[in-house]
Design a protein around this motif. Structure first.
Motif, short mmCIF file in Angstrom:
data_model
loop_
_atom_site.label_atom_id
_atom_site.label_comp_id
_atom_site.label_asym_id
_atom_site.label_seq_id
_atom_site.Cartn_x
_atom_site.Cartn_y
_atom_site.Cartn_z
N VAL A 158 0.85 -1.20 0.00
CA VAL A 158 0.00 0.00 0.00
C VAL A 158 0.88 1.24 0.00
O VAL A 158 0.62 2.21 -0.71
N GLY A 159 1.95 1.21 0.80
CA GLY A 159 2.87 2.34 0.81
C GLY A 159 3.51 2.58 -0.54
O GLY A 159 3.66 3.72 -0.98
N SER A 212 3.37 5.38 6.02
CA SER A 212 2.38 6.39 6.43
C SER A 212 2.57 7.76 5.78
O SER A 212 1.56 8.39 5.42
N PRO A 213 3.80 8.30 5.58
CA PRO A 213 3.89 9.63 4.95
C PRO A 213 3.27 9.70 3.56
O PRO A 213 2.46 10.60 3.29
N ARG A 258 -0.20 11.76 2.67
CA ARG A 258 -0.20 12.75 1.59
C ARG A 258 -1.34 12.48 0.61
O ARG A 258 -1.96 13.41 0.10
N ARG A 259 -1.65 11.22 0.39
CA ARG A 259 -2.71 10.88 -0.56
C ARG A 259 -4.10 11.03 0.02
O ARG A 259 -4.98 11.60 -0.61
N VAL A 260 -4.35 10.48 1.21
CA VAL A 260 -5.72 10.37 1.69
C VAL A 260 -6.02 11.26 2.89
O VAL A 260 -7.19 11.37 3.30
N GLY A 261 -5.00 11.90 3.47
CA GLY A 261 -5.21 12.73 4.65
C GLY A 261 -4.94 11.95 5.93
O GLY A 261 -4.93 10.71 5.94
N HIS A 320 4.64 19.57 -0.61
CA HIS A 320 3.98 18.67 0.33
C HIS A 320 4.96 17.57 0.73
O HIS A 320 4.79 16.41 0.40
N ARG A 321 5.97 17.93 1.47
CA ARG A 321 7.00 16.98 1.88
C ARG A 321 6.94 16.78 3.38
O ARG A 321 6.85 17.74 4.15
N ALA A 322 7.01 15.51 3.77
CA ALA A 322 7.08 15.21 5.20
C ALA A 322 8.44 15.68 5.73
O ALA A 322 9.45 15.60 5.02
#
Length: 247
Positions: free
Chosen positions: A111-112, A143-144, A148-151, A213-215
């Motif tokens: 998924v990641g 998770s990052p 970013r994709r789904v909130g 939009h970078r972690a």
């Protein structure tokens, strides 16, 4: 062309295809497979004719995430969290449009990997789940890109509940961009749109949006440290080994 035992690569024209490594193990991720994937991505990006790299699984599975035997040191394979993190970073920065073609299961690190891609095309039978909590793990590195994709809240729920979502739900969550009975339709349409776009423009757009939009760097380091620590835990390793032995 192909890389024996690792992954299948088909090049030529604007769409290059990479079948993810280890098809006999559900395309589970280990260090050798991740290295091969990164090499194939870089090679495709160097081809001036390429605009799209399609990452594909097989036999109803996109990717089941990390190789459990490799993660616990069973056998000769290894899995290094930092190598997985570096692979997701490369997917995000390589100068071609990377499309995850998900036909069947995507689990955990799979998924990641899909979430790190620029676009996700799914078939109606695609499913997505983060089962890490069942193993005593955290989907830390995945998770990052997922957030970013789904909130935040949607990613948090997927991680906390471990519940799978089907293609329609994933589309509603923005985890999937398009659902196709035949993903080739979406790839052909995308290739037509991109055929006049310079590779430098694709790379520049990806770099710009990555900066927007970078972690934070510390978040990535925390994720790697968290997964390293969990994989070193005797209790977690026993649970993973039990699951791996039952498969």
């Amino acid at each position: 062309m192909s890389t024996p035992l690792l992954l299948e690569v088909v090049r030529g024209g604007p769409v290059h295809r990479i079948r993810l490594p280890s098809p006999t193990r559900g395309h589970a991720l280990d260090d050798i497979g991740l290295d091969a994937l990164c090499g194939a991505l870089r090679e495709s990006a160097r081809d001036a004719s390429s605009r799209i790299v399609a990452l594909e699984g097989s036999a109803g599975t996109f990717c089941i995430g990390m190789d459990l035997d490799a993660a616990t040191g069973r056998g000769t394979r290894s899995f290094t969290p930092r190598k997985y993190a570096d692979t997701l970073a490369l997917v995000a920065e390589v100068g071609v449009v990377v499309v995850a073609v998900v036909d069947g299961r995507a689990l955990g690190g799979g998924v990641g990997l899909a979430a790190a891609c620029d676009l996700v095309f799914a078939t109606p039978r695609a499913t997505f789940a983060l089962p890490e909590a069942l193993l005593g793990l955290v989907p830390a590195i995945a998770s990052p890109p997922l957030v970013r994709r789904v909130g935040f809240q949607r990613a948090y729920r997927l991680a906390l509940t471990t519940e799978p979502v089907d293609a329609a739900r994933a589309l509603a969550l923005a985890l999937v961009d398009e659902v196709h009975e035949n993903p080739e339709d979406g790839l052909r349409r995308l290739a037509r749109r991109l055929r006049h776009v310079e590779p430098a423009a694709i790379a520049a757009i990806k770099a710009h949006f990555r900066r927007v939009h970078r972690a934070p760097d510390e978040a990535e380091e925390l994720a790697i440290e968290r997964l390293d620590a969990l994989l070193a835990s005797a209790a977690v390793r026993e649970r993973i080994a039990a699951v791996a032995a039952s498969e």
